[in-house]
Design a protein around this motif. Structure first.
Motif, PDB file in Angstrom:
ATOM      1  N   MET A 291       0.829  -1.199   0.000  1.00  0.00           N
ATOM      2  CA  MET A 291       0.000   0.000   0.000  1.00  0.00           C
ATOM      3  C   MET A 291       0.865   1.252   0.000  1.00  0.00           C
ATOM      4  SD  MET A 291      -2.582  -1.219   2.961  1.00  0.00           S
ATOM      5  CE  MET A 291      -2.868  -2.963   3.140  1.00  0.00           C
ATOM      6  N   VAL A 292       0.395   2.262  -0.711  1.00  0.00           N
ATOM      7  CA  VAL A 292       1.038   3.570  -0.683  1.00  0.00           C
ATOM      8  C   VAL A 292       0.028   4.549  -0.102  1.00  0.00           C
ATOM      9  CG1 VAL A 292       2.112   5.416  -2.024  1.00  0.00           C
ATOM     10  CG2 VAL A 292       2.470   3.018  -2.689  1.00  0.00           C
ATOM     11  N   VAL A 293       0.425   5.221   0.973  1.00  0.00           N
ATOM     12  CA  VAL A 293      -0.440   6.202   1.627  1.00  0.00           C
ATOM     13  C   VAL A 293       0.238   7.558   1.491  1.00  0.00           C
ATOM     14  CG1 VAL A 293      -1.626   6.838   3.751  1.00  0.00           C
ATOM     15  CG2 VAL A 293      -1.272   4.417   3.211  1.00  0.00           C
ATOM     16  N   ASP A 294      -0.337   8.385   0.645  1.00  0.00           N
ATOM     17  CA  ASP A 294       0.220   9.692   0.326  1.00  0.00           C
ATOM     18  C   ASP A 294      -0.509  10.775   1.116  1.00  0.00           C
ATOM     19  OD1 ASP A 294       1.853  11.443  -1.612  1.00  0.00           O
ATOM     20  OD2 ASP A 294      -0.188  12.209  -1.813  1.00  0.00           O
ATOM     21  N   GLY A 295       0.249  11.699   1.647  1.00  0.00           N
ATOM     22  CA  GLY A 295      -0.319  12.738   2.500  1.00  0.00           C
ATOM     23  C   GLY A 295      -0.897  13.935   1.778  1.00  0.00           C
ATOM     24  N   GLY A 296      -1.273  13.773   0.508  1.00  0.00           N
ATOM     25  CA  GLY A 296      -1.850  14.890  -0.245  1.00  0.00           C
ATOM     26  C   GLY A 296      -0.782  15.687  -0.971  1.00  0.00           C
ATOM     27  N   SER A 297       0.149  15.003  -1.565  1.00  0.00           N
ATOM     28  CA  SER A 297       1.279  15.645  -2.237  1.00  0.00           C
ATOM     29  C   SER A 297       0.841  16.604  -3.338  1.00  0.00           C
ATOM     30  CB  SER A 297       2.195  14.582  -2.858  1.00  0.00           C
ATOM     31  OG  SER A 297       2.792  13.788  -1.865  1.00  0.00           O
ATOM     32  N   GLY A 298       1.650  17.643  -3.525  1.00  0.00           N
ATOM     33  CA  GLY A 298       1.414  18.601  -4.592  1.00  0.00           C
ATOM     34  C   GLY A 298       2.386  18.439  -5.745  1.00  0.00           C
TER      35      GLY A 298
ATOM     36  N   GLU B  75      -0.933   1.471  -9.822  1.00  0.00           N
ATOM     37  CA  GLU B  75      -2.081   1.180  -8.965  1.00  0.00           C
ATOM     38  C   GLU B  75      -2.638  -0.226  -9.137  1.00  0.00           C
ATOM     39  OE1 GLU B  75      -5.347   3.893  -9.531  1.00  0.00           O
ATOM     40  OE2 GLU B  75      -5.176   3.802 -11.698  1.00  0.00           O
ATOM     41  N   ARG B  76      -2.513  -0.805 -10.308  1.00  0.00           N
ATOM     42  CA  ARG B  76      -3.026  -2.163 -10.530  1.00  0.00           C
ATOM     43  C   ARG B  76      -2.223  -3.205  -9.757  1.00  0.00           C
ATOM     44  NH1 ARG B  76      -6.138  -1.430 -15.742  1.00  0.00           N
ATOM     45  NH2 ARG B  76      -6.833  -3.586 -15.599  1.00  0.00           N
ATOM     46  N   GLN B  77      -0.995  -2.862  -9.399  1.00  0.00           N
ATOM     47  CA  GLN B  77      -0.135  -3.785  -8.669  1.00  0.00           C
ATOM     48  C   GLN B  77      -0.146  -3.519  -7.166  1.00  0.00           C
ATOM     49  OE1 GLN B  77       2.810  -2.625 -11.797  1.00  0.00           O
ATOM     50  NE2 GLN B  77       3.638  -4.637 -11.278  1.00  0.00           N
ATOM     51  N   LEU B  78      -0.847  -2.475  -6.764  1.00  0.00           N
ATOM     52  CA  LEU B  78      -0.947  -2.140  -5.346  1.00  0.00           C
ATOM     53  C   LEU B  78      -2.219  -2.734  -4.759  1.00  0.00           C
ATOM     54  CD1 LEU B  78      -0.025   1.659  -5.557  1.00  0.00           C
ATOM     55  CD2 LEU B  78       1.504  -0.255  -4.971  1.00  0.00           C
ATOM     56  N   THR B  79      -2.153  -3.122  -3.516  1.00  0.00           N
ATOM     57  CA  THR B  79      -3.350  -3.599  -2.823  1.00  0.00           C
ATOM     58  C   THR B  79      -4.291  -2.436  -2.550  1.00  0.00           C
ATOM     59  OG1 THR B  79      -2.035  -5.314  -1.774  1.00  0.00           O
ATOM     60  CG2 THR B  79      -4.161  -4.818  -0.760  1.00  0.00           C
ATOM     61  N   PHE B  80      -3.699  -1.291  -2.243  1.00  0.00           N
ATOM     62  CA  PHE B  80      -4.479  -0.104  -1.889  1.00  0.00           C
ATOM     63  C   PHE B  80      -3.581   1.108  -2.005  1.00  0.00           C
ATOM     64  CE2 PHE B  80      -5.576   2.980   1.444  1.00  0.00           C
ATOM     65  CZ  PHE B  80      -6.879   3.284   1.077  1.00  0.00           C
ATOM     66  N   TRP B  81      -4.175   2.235  -2.340  1.00  0.00           N
ATOM     67  CA  TRP B  81      -3.475   3.504  -2.230  1.00  0.00           C
ATOM     68  C   TRP B  81      -4.497   4.602  -2.007  1.00  0.00           C
ATOM     69  CZ3 TRP B  81      -3.629   7.952  -5.313  1.00  0.00           C
ATOM     70  CH2 TRP B  81      -4.328   7.845  -6.521  1.00  0.00           C
TER      71      TRP B  81
END
Length: 155
Positions: A32-39, A50-56
């Motif tokens: 999983m990738v959890v992004d803090g709202g990057s600009g 994203e297709r290879q991630l369980t969640f983001w």
């Protein structure tokens, strides 16, 4: 295994981190990738994989620890870990750490040595970490390498 990459405005490094995890080829990986709202370009990078991630997800959070904990709570893996967006795993490291934990049920966490690299991926130095000793850790404050560490969820 549940592995989380917390990220905030680390787009220039994020793809290398993601690829270092995906190229492990580890079965039953919840990544999983959890992004803090990057600009920056982070969300574009995440979308490429994203297709290879369980969640983001992307959105405001309460910092790195919050992002890691949100991913861990969502996951179900027996082992949990995180790799920062500007870190990379060496090939085979997930197999090695899990194999050690499987062979040593009395051990709750493993960590390895690391190489510090610059923004272009050139090795600047190697850090060999000692076997963990609680008294030494408390007295001298020796650090452990976060990158590549893995712990049992129950711990």
């Amino acid at each position: 295994m549940t592995l989380v990459t917390p990220s905030y405005n680390q787009g220039q490094f994020l793809e290398s981190a993601i690829l270092s995890v995906l190229r492990q080829g580890y079965p039953d990986l919840e990544y999983m990738v959890v992004d803090g709202g990057s600009g920056d370009e982070s969300v574009d990078v995440i979308r490429r994989y994203e297709r290879q991630l369980t969640f983001w997800e992307t959105g405001r959070d309460a910092g790195q620890a919050d992002a890691i904990n949100r991913g861990w709570r969502r996951g179900t893996g027996k082992y949990v870990g995180w790799i920062n967006a500007d870190d990379m795993l060496v090939p085979g490291s997930l197999f090695t750490t899990v194999a050690y934990l499987e062979a040593h049920p009395e051990v709750d966490m493993v960590y390895g040595d690391l190489c510090r690299i610059d923004a272009q991926g050139r090795v600047l130095g190697r850090y060999d970490y000692h076997d963990f000793d609680l008294a030494d850790f408390l007295i001298h404050g020796h650090e452990m390498a976060q990158a590549g560490s893995l712990l049992r969820r129950e711990a």
